[in-house]
Design a protein around this motif. Structure first.
Motif, PDB file in Angstrom:
ATOM      1  N   LEU A  64      14.397  37.464   3.392  1.00  0.00           N
ATOM      2  CA  LEU A  64      13.940  36.665   2.264  1.00  0.00           C
ATOM      3  C   LEU A  64      14.321  35.223   2.569  1.00  0.00           C
ATOM      4  N   VAL A  65      13.297  34.362   2.737  1.00  0.00           N
ATOM      5  CA  VAL A  65      13.530  33.000   3.198  1.00  0.00           C
ATOM      6  C   VAL A  65      12.805  32.021   2.280  1.00  0.00           C
ATOM      7  N   ALA A  66      13.454  30.910   1.965  1.00  0.00           N
ATOM      8  CA  ALA A  66      12.883  29.879   1.100  1.00  0.00           C
ATOM      9  C   ALA A  66      12.656  28.595   1.891  1.00  0.00           C
ATOM     10  N   PHE A  67      11.546  27.941   1.616  1.00  0.00           N
ATOM     11  CA  PHE A  67      11.192  26.685   2.272  1.00  0.00           C
ATOM     12  C   PHE A  67      10.807  25.653   1.217  1.00  0.00           C
ATOM     13  N   GLY A  68      11.299  24.439   1.393  1.00  0.00           N
ATOM     14  CA  GLY A  68      10.859  23.346   0.545  1.00  0.00           C
ATOM     15  C   GLY A  68       9.543  22.762   1.010  1.00  0.00           C
ATOM     16  N   ASP A  69       9.210  22.954   2.292  1.00  0.00           N
ATOM     17  CA  ASP A  69       7.986  22.433   2.893  1.00  0.00           C
ATOM     18  C   ASP A  69       7.033  23.592   3.141  1.00  0.00           C
ATOM     19  N   PRO A  70       5.895  23.655   2.437  1.00  0.00           N
ATOM     20  CA  PRO A  70       4.960  24.776   2.619  1.00  0.00           C
ATOM     21  C   PRO A  70       4.384  24.847   4.028  1.00  0.00           C
ATOM     22  N   ASP A  71       4.154  23.691   4.666  1.00  0.00           N
ATOM     23  CA  ASP A  71       3.651  23.699   6.039  1.00  0.00           C
ATOM     24  C   ASP A  71       4.645  24.393   6.969  1.00  0.00           C
ATOM     25  N   ALA A  72       5.919  24.067   6.807  1.00  0.00           N
ATOM     26  CA  ALA A  72       6.947  24.668   7.648  1.00  0.00           C
ATOM     27  C   ALA A  72       7.019  26.170   7.433  1.00  0.00           C
ATOM     28  N   ALA A  73       6.789  26.606   6.194  1.00  0.00           N
ATOM     29  CA  ALA A  73       6.821  28.035   5.896  1.00  0.00           C
ATOM     30  C   ALA A  73       5.720  28.775   6.642  1.00  0.00           C
ATOM     31  N   VAL A  74       4.517  28.219   6.620  1.00  0.00           N
ATOM     32  CA  VAL A  74       3.393  28.854   7.315  1.00  0.00           C
ATOM     33  C   VAL A  74       3.635  28.875   8.822  1.00  0.00           C
ATOM     34  N   LEU A  75       4.100  27.763   9.363  1.00  0.00           N
ATOM     35  CA  LEU A  75       4.382  27.704  10.795  1.00  0.00           C
ATOM     36  C   LEU A  75       5.495  28.669  11.181  1.00  0.00           C
ATOM     37  N   ALA A  76       6.463  28.855  10.297  1.00  0.00           N
ATOM     38  CA  ALA A  76       7.536  29.817  10.568  1.00  0.00           C
ATOM     39  C   ALA A  76       6.984  31.235  10.595  1.00  0.00           C
ATOM     40  N   GLY A  77       6.065  31.537   9.672  1.00  0.00           N
ATOM     41  CA  GLY A  77       5.439  32.858   9.681  1.00  0.00           C
ATOM     42  C   GLY A  77       4.685  33.123  10.972  1.00  0.00           C
ATOM     43  N   VAL A  78       3.975  32.104  11.461  1.00  0.00           N
ATOM     44  CA  VAL A  78       3.250  32.226  12.724  1.00  0.00           C
ATOM     45  C   VAL A  78       4.232  32.421  13.879  1.00  0.00           C
ATOM     46  N   ASP A  79       5.278  31.606  13.917  1.00  0.00           N
ATOM     47  CA  ASP A  79       6.283  31.727  14.976  1.00  0.00           C
ATOM     48  C   ASP A  79       6.922  33.108  14.971  1.00  0.00           C
ATOM     49  N   LEU A 143      -0.981  23.162   1.294  1.00  0.00           N
ATOM     50  CA  LEU A 143      -0.885  22.846   2.713  1.00  0.00           C
ATOM     51  C   LEU A 143      -1.574  21.538   3.052  1.00  0.00           C
ATOM     52  N   SER A 144      -1.024  20.847   4.044  1.00  0.00           N
ATOM     53  CA  SER A 144      -1.620  19.605   4.530  1.00  0.00           C
ATOM     54  C   SER A 144      -2.391  19.908   5.814  1.00  0.00           C
ATOM     55  N   ASN A 145      -2.696  18.879   6.564  1.00  0.00           N
ATOM     56  CA  ASN A 145      -3.400  19.059   7.836  1.00  0.00           C
ATOM     57  C   ASN A 145      -2.439  19.163   9.010  1.00  0.00           C
ATOM     58  N   ARG A 146      -1.154  19.388   8.724  1.00  0.00           N
ATOM     59  CA  ARG A 146      -0.144  19.394   9.781  1.00  0.00           C
ATOM     60  C   ARG A 146       0.194  20.792  10.277  1.00  0.00           C
ATOM     61  N   VAL A 147      -0.656  21.749  10.019  1.00  0.00           N
ATOM     62  CA  VAL A 147      -0.344  23.112  10.423  1.00  0.00           C
ATOM     63  C   VAL A 147      -0.993  23.473  11.760  1.00  0.00           C
ATOM     64  N   GLY A 148      -1.365  22.468  12.535  1.00  0.00           N
ATOM     65  CA  GLY A 148      -1.798  22.672  13.906  1.00  0.00           C
ATOM     66  C   GLY A 148      -2.998  23.582  14.038  1.00  0.00           C
ATOM     67  N   ASP A 149      -2.836  24.599  14.912  1.00  0.00           N
ATOM     68  CA  ASP A 149      -3.960  25.494  15.202  1.00  0.00           C
ATOM     69  C   ASP A 149      -4.019  26.672  14.243  1.00  0.00           C
ATOM     70  N   VAL A 150      -3.303  26.602  13.146  1.00  0.00           N
ATOM     71  CA  VAL A 150      -3.273  27.704  12.186  1.00  0.00           C
ATOM     72  C   VAL A 150      -4.526  27.682  11.323  1.00  0.00           C
ATOM     73  N   THR A 151      -5.099  28.847  11.099  1.00  0.00           N
ATOM     74  CA  THR A 151      -6.290  28.984  10.258  1.00  0.00           C
ATOM     75  C   THR A 151      -5.999  29.968   9.132  1.00  0.00           C
ATOM     76  N   LEU A 152      -6.399  29.610   7.924  1.00  0.00           N
ATOM     77  CA  LEU A 152      -6.300  30.510   6.785  1.00  0.00           C
ATOM     78  C   LEU A 152      -7.694  31.032   6.456  1.00  0.00           C
ATOM     79  N   VAL A 153      -7.868  32.322   6.589  1.00  0.00           N
ATOM     80  CA  VAL A 153      -9.162  32.948   6.352  1.00  0.00           C
ATOM     81  C   VAL A 153      -9.141  33.647   4.992  1.00  0.00           C
ATOM     82  N   PRO A 154      -9.976  33.227   4.047  1.00  0.00           N
ATOM     83  CA  PRO A 154     -10.006  33.887   2.731  1.00  0.00           C
ATOM     84  C   PRO A 154     -10.433  35.350   2.857  1.00  0.00           C
ATOM     85  N   LEU A 155      -9.683  36.235   2.205  1.00  0.00           N
ATOM     86  CA  LEU A 155      -9.966  37.663   2.255  1.00  0.00           C
ATOM     87  C   LEU A 155     -10.627  38.180   0.990  1.00  0.00           C
TER      88      LEU A 155
END
Length: 224
Positions: A64-79, A143-155
């Motif tokens: 269970l992890v908390a992030f103040g920066d949503p971009d960092a959270a998404v990138l952490a999930g990818v990592d 999210l901003s545009n700083r999430v690099g090559d990450v793509t969010l696909v609506p399901l």
């Protein structure tokens, strides 16, 4: 288990993880399972630390992890998915983790959180299969545009427990993540798994009226 600093408060992004089939893995690996969990924890803790995440709890094989920066959270999930996928795990079965991301208002008190958004994030994890990372629309809009090559696909929209209404889920995709083409483990808001058409039927009003008249609970109408 918390970090040495206070966790973020305000609009917080929560990242929750879970190993798919952990009980079966433990049964198959026996004593070696403890080493697997140790390595799993080591890899993920390094990811959370590198991305500025605050670990406020562990539950068995879950983080269970908390992030103040949503971009960092998404990138952490990818990592996290990349690290787990690339690791040479013991046994014949690959280790796969499920990840859920959700954002909401929360306050860190004495190193811990008591917030509805945490329960909601845990429900998002339950929607995923191993190797999948799902995010809610509440996070996607931050999210901003700083999430690099990450793509969010609506399901699509789904009836996820602990949410007041249908939830728009997104699949988080990036190079190096597992490719898992499986529908979410939750009921669609429309109550079926038929893809919504992208166009409308033009004309044939009489035929449309005839089909509508035949549609009722428990009935199936086939158009040829």
């Amino acid at each position: 288990m918390g970090a040495e600093r206070d966790g973020p408060s305000g609009v917080v992004t929560f990242v929750l993880t879970d190993i798919e089939g952990s009980t079966k893995l433990a049964r198959v690996l026996g004593d070696a399972y403890a080493g697997l969990i140790g390595r799993h924890n080591e890899l993920l803790r390094a990811v959370w630390h590198a991305r500025g995440g605050y670990v406020f709890g562990t539950r068995g094989d879950s983080f269970l992890v908390a992030f103040g920066d949503p971009d960092a959270a998404v990138l952490a999930g990818v990592d996290a998915q990349r690290r787990i996928t690339a690791e040479p795990w013991p046994g014949e079965r690959p280790v796969r983790i499920r990840i859920g991301l959700h954002a909401g208002y929360a306050r860190c008190v004495d190193g811990d959180y008591q917030a509805l958004s945490i329960n909601q994030a845990s429900r998002v994890v339950d929607c995923a299969h191993g190797g999948q990372t799902f995010a809610t629309d509440d996070l996607a809009v931050l999210l901003s545009n700083r999430v690099g090559d990450v793509t969010l696909v609506p399901l699509g929209r789904y009836r996820v427990r602990d949410f007041d209404g249908p939830v728009q889920l997104h699949s988080v995709l990036a190079a190096g993540m597992p490719e898992v083409d499986r529908a979410p483990r939750v009921r669609p808001a429309e109550g079926h798994n038929i893809v919504r058409p992208t166009t409308v039927l033009v004309g044939r009003e009489a035929e449309v009226a005839s089909i509508v008249a035949r549609l009722r609970p428990g009935a199936l109408a086939t158009v040829v």
